[in-house]
Enzyme design. Structure first.
Site, PDB file in Angstrom:
ATOM      1  N   HIS A 213     -30.700  33.407  -9.852  1.00  0.00           N
ATOM      2  CA  HIS A 213     -29.788  32.424 -10.445  1.00  0.00           C
ATOM      3  C   HIS A 213     -29.570  32.828 -11.901  1.00  0.00           C
ATOM      4  O   HIS A 213     -30.487  32.770 -12.705  1.00  0.00           O
ATOM      5  CB  HIS A 213     -30.407  31.021 -10.359  1.00  0.00           C
ATOM      6  CG  HIS A 213     -29.641  29.966 -11.103  1.00  0.00           C
ATOM      7  ND1 HIS A 213     -29.213  28.803 -10.516  1.00  0.00           N
ATOM      8  CD2 HIS A 213     -29.214  29.895 -12.383  1.00  0.00           C
ATOM      9  CE1 HIS A 213     -28.568  28.079 -11.414  1.00  0.00           C
ATOM     10  NE2 HIS A 213     -28.561  28.712 -12.548  1.00  0.00           N
ATOM     11  N   ARG A 296     -21.484  20.473 -19.450  1.00  0.00           N
ATOM     12  CA  ARG A 296     -22.347  19.713 -20.368  1.00  0.00           C
ATOM     13  C   ARG A 296     -23.378  20.641 -20.993  1.00  0.00           C
ATOM     14  O   ARG A 296     -23.496  21.802 -20.609  1.00  0.00           O
ATOM     15  CB  ARG A 296     -23.069  18.621 -19.588  1.00  0.00           C
ATOM     16  CG  ARG A 296     -23.825  19.219 -18.412  1.00  0.00           C
ATOM     17  CD  ARG A 296     -24.829  18.333 -17.776  1.00  0.00           C
ATOM     18  NE  ARG A 296     -25.156  18.767 -16.426  1.00  0.00           N
ATOM     19  CZ  ARG A 296     -25.998  19.742 -16.111  1.00  0.00           C
ATOM     20  NH1 ARG A 296     -26.637  20.397 -17.063  1.00  0.00           N
ATOM     21  NH2 ARG A 296     -26.209  20.088 -14.866  1.00  0.00           N
TER      22      ARG A 296
HETATM   23  C1  MV4 Z   1     -26.161  29.535  -2.301  1.00  0.00           C
HETATM   24  C2  MV4 Z   1     -27.302  30.265  -1.919  1.00  0.00           C
HETATM   25  C3  MV4 Z   1     -27.096  31.415  -1.198  1.00  0.00           C
HETATM   26  N1  MV4 Z   1     -25.857  31.806  -0.848  1.00  0.00           N
HETATM   27  N2  MV4 Z   1     -24.947  29.959  -1.939  1.00  0.00           N
HETATM   28  C4  MV4 Z   1     -28.468  25.867  -4.369  1.00  0.00           C
HETATM   29  C5  MV4 Z   1     -27.973  24.867  -5.337  1.00  0.00           C
HETATM   30  C6  MV4 Z   1     -26.511  24.969  -5.328  1.00  0.00           C
HETATM   31  N3  MV4 Z   1     -25.996  24.844  -6.648  1.00  0.00           N
HETATM   32  C7  MV4 Z   1     -26.221  26.293  -4.733  1.00  0.00           C
HETATM   33  N4  MV4 Z   1     -27.432  26.772  -4.137  1.00  0.00           N
HETATM   34  C8  MV4 Z   1     -27.452  27.932  -3.415  1.00  0.00           C
HETATM   35  N5  MV4 Z   1     -26.246  28.404  -3.035  1.00  0.00           N
HETATM   36  C9  MV4 Z   1     -24.809  31.082  -1.214  1.00  0.00           C
HETATM   37  N6  MV4 Z   1     -23.580  31.471  -0.873  1.00  0.00           N
HETATM   38  C10 MV4 Z   1     -28.542  29.794  -2.326  1.00  0.00           C
HETATM   39  C11 MV4 Z   1     -28.634  28.617  -3.066  1.00  0.00           C
HETATM   40  C12 MV4 Z   1     -29.950  28.203  -3.474  1.00  0.00           C
HETATM   41  C13 MV4 Z   1     -30.327  28.244  -4.829  1.00  0.00           C
HETATM   42  C14 MV4 Z   1     -29.457  28.608  -5.845  1.00  0.00           C
HETATM   43  C15 MV4 Z   1     -29.853  28.639  -7.163  1.00  0.00           C
HETATM   44  C16 MV4 Z   1     -31.154  28.293  -7.501  1.00  0.00           C
HETATM   45  C17 MV4 Z   1     -32.021  27.923  -6.522  1.00  0.00           C
HETATM   46  C18 MV4 Z   1     -31.638  27.886  -5.180  1.00  0.00           C
HETATM   47  C19 MV4 Z   1     -32.553  27.517  -4.185  1.00  0.00           C
HETATM   48  C20 MV4 Z   1     -32.173  27.491  -2.887  1.00  0.00           C
HETATM   49  C21 MV4 Z   1     -30.872  27.816  -2.524  1.00  0.00           C
END
Ligand code: MV4
Length: 450
Positions: A213, A296
């Site tokens: 992230h 924000r």
């Molecule tokens: C995703 C992903 C994998 N692939 N999208 C989690 C929160 C939301 N803002 C979007 N998230 C995710 N989207 C795709 N296409 C995995 C996650 C995700 C995640 C993202 C950021 C930080 C932690 C996370 C934990 C689990 C899943």
């Protein structure tokens, strides 16, 4: 240009450490402050330090920190000329921003239109595509039927993730590994979206298995000047709650961060965005994929402040007052390394909240150590709100020095009376994968499972 004046009095529509963070910026800028608080927060540090305070309701957030008419009345009776919404609560509520502007009070944040645009995740994605920002491949908009979902999955390939249009923070997300799992995943995602956001529209994306992230901090004024302040790596999280954040990310090459920064800055300038903002990306296999934009200030903003020397809250206030940015992209240098450890009042292994009386409190200090916290000895952590009680923010000339300093600072930190996740951070600082920077968004949860 006519000389723009700063605000005379800012109402801080928040609580806890971030209310204090905003108060400190205002005081240094010579701006008077109004604290609002619930009955549960009457003894809070930001209430004590504010020039004026108004109790706006009982403990539950919906009756106090989310009570728009009560906050507006407090601004009215104290004569505040601006409201800072902080983080969480009403900070991304376009209705609130619109309401206070209609009453002639400045909302310290972006326009209601930009808040609304980014609150709708499909619109946000479409907007970013048009602005040349890379996004995760997926549906062009909402997905209405099983047939439509099947068709999209066939062209993009499994695994697929289904997300709520009005979502964010991970609620209502479902993964489908193959066509058989798809109808069920769609149904569940839709039901969760409806229950949580009152809107059952969902969209689909290719599911990335082991991404980091990465989020980019931006700053833009009312006159089309936009800059980025580098990225933060927020991969160390549990149940979508960030625990440990770093700037810069240990997983990026210099040319990758420069390229991403350029793309983002260009997009933000074209969008006519103003204020502080954060674009969230997933990073996997050397590629960035835009997910969401937060309109924000963020909890983890101090690490960006540490590596750039720029006070984001002061800039946010100046921008809202119509003062142009007084630096350009080439003036910004990302120097050294910063880490934030979020100290939650929770058991360090079960994560069960631990509200109560703080019987002893001693904070670490020394070079490169910053504590953002509203705690003091004798403070009672109320059970009604989130459990963040302190942020340990550490700077180092190198990442290795920074981690060593985190370890040293945690060793000095004493909080008694409530349980905290300090022991977890102590372990993290010693982990080989943390020390090498080799982690993704699933690393912590896997580690905790053992
Ligand atoms: C995703 C992903 C994998 N692939 N999208 C989690 C929160 C939301 N803002 C979007 N998230 C995710 N989207 C795709 N296409 C995995 C996650 C995700 C995640 C993202 C950021 C930080 C932690 C996370 C934990 C689990 C899943």
């Amino acid at each position: 240009m006519t000389e723009k004046k700063l605000f005379k009095k800012v109402l801080i529509a928040n609580r806890g450490e971030v209310a204090l963070r905003i108060l400190r910026a205002c005081r240094e800028m010579g701006i008077k402050t109004v604290a609002i608080h619930s009955t549960a927060d009457a003894d809070s540090m930001h209430v004590r330090l504010a020039d004026e305070s108004v109790c706006i309701g009982p403990a539950p957030s919906r009756d106090s920190y989310l009570n728009m008419p009560a906050i507006l009345s407090a601004a009215d009776i104290t004569g505040a000329d601006a409201i800072h919404p902080g983080v969480g609560f009403l900070s991304e509520n376009a209705t609130f921003a619109r309401m206070i502007e209609e009453h002639g009070i400045t909302f310290i944040g972006p326009t209601p239109e930009h808040i609304e645009m980014m609150g709708d995740k499909i619109t946000a994605k479409k907007t970013m595509i048009d602005l040349g920002v890379p996004v995760v491949p997926g549906s062009d908009g909402g997905v209405d039927t099983d047939e439509e979902a099947l068709e999209i999955s066939t062209s993009i390939g499994y695994p697929m993730i289904i997300k709520a249009t009005s979502g964010g923070g991970g609620k209502g997300m479902k993964v489908a590994n193959n066509a058989e799992e798809l109808p069920q995943a769609l149904r569940l995602a839709r039901a969760e979206a409806k229950a949580n956001f009152g809107n059952d529209q969902v969209y689909m994306e290719r599911y990335l298995r082991k991404p980091r992230h990465i989020e980019v901090q931006v700053l833009a004024d009312m006159y089309g000047n936009a800059v980025h302040l580098g990225e933060r790596d927020c991969s160390i999280q549990r149940r979508h709650q960030k625990i440990w954040e770093e700037a810069p990310s240990p997983g990026l090459k210099q040319e990758e961060r420069e390229k991403l920064g350029k793309i983002v800055t260009k997009a933000i300038a074209k969008l006519g965005y103003r204020g502080v903002g954060t674009l969230e990306f997933l990073y996997e296999g050397g590629e960035f994929f835009f997910m969401e934009m937060n309109t924000r200030l963020q909890v983890e903003h101090p690490i960006t402040e540490m590596v750039t020397g720029i006070d984001l809250v002061k800039e946010q206030i100046k921008i809202a007052a119509g003062i142009p940015l007084d630096f350009k992209q080439e003036d910004i240098e990302i120097k050294g390394h910063a880490i934030e450890c979020r100290i939650n009042a929770e058991n360090a292994t079960t994560f069960i909240p631990s509200p109560g009386l703080v019987t002893r409190y001693h904070t670490p200090g020394g070079w490169g150590v910053r504590i953002d916290s509203h705690l003091y000895q004798g403070y009672k952590v109320p059970p009604y709100y989130d459990s963040l009680i302190a942020k340990l923010v550490v700077y180092g000339h190198t990442r290795a020095e920074c981690i060593k300093r985190v370890e040293r600072a945690l060793h000095e930190f004493v909080i008694e009376g409530v349980e905290t996740i300090i022991p977890l951070h102590q372990k993290l600082a010693l982990e080989p994968d943390i020390q090498s920077g080799n982690y993704d968004i699933h690393w912590l949860e896997k580690k905790l499972k053992g």
